[in-house]
Design a protein around this motif. Structure first.
Motif, PDB file in Angstrom:
ATOM      1  N   ALA A   1      50.179  32.939  41.593  1.00 61.73           N
ATOM      2  CA  ALA A   1      51.325  33.373  42.386  1.00 61.73           C
ATOM      3  C   ALA A   1      50.910  33.948  43.729  1.00 61.73           C
ATOM      4  N   GLY A   2      49.670  34.439  43.840  1.00 65.76           N
ATOM      5  CA  GLY A   2      49.246  35.005  45.105  1.00 65.76           C
ATOM      6  C   GLY A   2      47.781  35.380  45.096  1.00 65.76           C
ATOM      7  N   VAL A   3      47.209  35.452  46.292  1.00 64.87           N
ATOM      8  CA  VAL A   3      45.814  35.848  46.475  1.00 64.87           C
ATOM      9  C   VAL A   3      45.777  36.885  47.592  1.00 64.87           C
ATOM     10  N   LEU A   4      45.009  37.941  47.372  1.00 63.29           N
ATOM     11  CA  LEU A   4      44.842  38.983  48.378  1.00 63.29           C
ATOM     12  C   LEU A   4      43.352  39.207  48.591  1.00 63.29           C
ATOM     13  N   ALA A   5      42.916  39.081  49.829  1.00 67.38           N
ATOM     14  CA  ALA A   5      41.531  39.386  50.178  1.00 67.38           C
ATOM     15  C   ALA A   5      41.511  40.794  50.745  1.00 67.38           C
ATOM     16  N   HIS A   6      40.626  41.628  50.205  1.00 70.31           N
ATOM     17  CA  HIS A   6      40.530  43.015  50.658  1.00 70.31           C
ATOM     18  C   HIS A   6      39.052  43.378  50.713  1.00 70.31           C
ATOM     19  N   GLY A   7      38.503  43.421  51.925  1.00 71.66           N
ATOM     20  CA  GLY A   7      37.073  43.679  52.066  1.00 71.66           C
ATOM     21  C   GLY A   7      36.279  42.551  51.427  1.00 71.66           C
ATOM     22  N   ASN A   8      35.365  42.909  50.540  1.00 71.56           N
ATOM     23  CA  ASN A   8      34.557  41.915  49.833  1.00 71.56           C
ATOM     24  C   ASN A   8      35.217  41.446  48.543  1.00 71.56           C
ATOM     25  N   ALA A   9      36.365  41.991  48.234  1.00 79.65           N
ATOM     26  CA  ALA A   9      37.038  41.656  46.975  1.00 79.65           C
ATOM     27  C   ALA A   9      38.167  40.656  47.213  1.00 79.65           C
ATOM     28  N   ALA A  10      38.388  39.861  46.218  1.00 78.57           N
ATOM     29  CA  ALA A  10      39.540  38.954  46.209  1.00 78.57           C
ATOM     30  C   ALA A  10      40.328  39.228  44.942  1.00 78.57           C
ATOM     31  N   HIS A  11      41.623  39.328  45.096  1.00 82.37           N
ATOM     32  CA  HIS A  11      42.516  39.600  43.969  1.00 82.37           C
ATOM     33  C   HIS A  11      43.400  38.381  43.772  1.00 82.37           C
ATOM     34  N   PHE A  12      43.426  37.888  42.546  1.00 80.80           N
ATOM     35  CA  PHE A  12      44.212  36.706  42.196  1.00 80.80           C
ATOM     36  C   PHE A  12      45.306  37.155  41.237  1.00 80.80           C
ATOM     37  N   TYR A  13      46.532  36.841  41.572  1.00 80.34           N
ATOM     38  CA  TYR A  13      47.674  37.257  40.765  1.00 80.34           C
ATOM     39  C   TYR A  13      48.321  36.017  40.144  1.00 80.34           C
ATOM     40  N   PHE A  14      48.487  36.074  38.843  1.00 81.17           N
ATOM     41  CA  PHE A  14      49.064  34.968  38.084  1.00 81.17           C
ATOM     42  C   PHE A  14      50.326  35.451  37.391  1.00 81.17           C
ATOM     43  N   LYS A  15      51.230  34.523  37.111  1.00 81.29           N
ATOM     44  CA  LYS A  15      52.432  34.862  36.346  1.00 81.29           C
ATOM     45  C   LYS A  15      52.721  33.722  35.367  1.00 81.29           C
ATOM     46  N   ARG A  16      53.422  34.061  34.297  1.00 83.11           N
ATOM     47  CA  ARG A  16      53.951  33.064  33.375  1.00 83.11           C
ATOM     48  C   ARG A  16      55.193  33.628  32.720  1.00 83.11           C
TER      49      ARG A  16
END
Length: 79
Positions: free
Chosen positions: A61-76
């Motif tokens: 559902a979305g990806v957020l890059a923050h510094g050296n981290a990447a956050h991946f958000y999923f939904k179902r």
């Protein structure tokens, strides 16, 4: 030859009559999954990992890059 149908005759509808089945709208409920990766230490999810999540019903559902981290958000959708 006289044939008898196994099914009863259908009643005739009035001309122009339309029968609409009822529509019931149910608001979906969702559940979410968060996958965080420190891209200096580990790779982003690869195709195999994403396919495995998709096979379990998860949609990215979305990806957020923050510094050296990447956050991946999923939904179902919850069943």
């Amino acid at each position: 030859m006289n044939r008898q149908s196994a099914f009863p005759e259908q009643p005739q509808r009035a001309s122009g009559a339309h029968v609409q089945p009822p529509v019931v709208y149910v608001e979906p409920t969702w559940e979410y999954k968060h996958v965080a990766r420190d891209l200096e230490k580990e790779a982003a999810p690869d195709e195999a990992e994403l396919n495995a999540l998709g096979a379990d019903g998860w949609e990215l559902a979305g990806v957020l890059a923050h510094g050296n981290a990447a956050h991946f958000y999923f939904k179902r959708q919850k069943e």
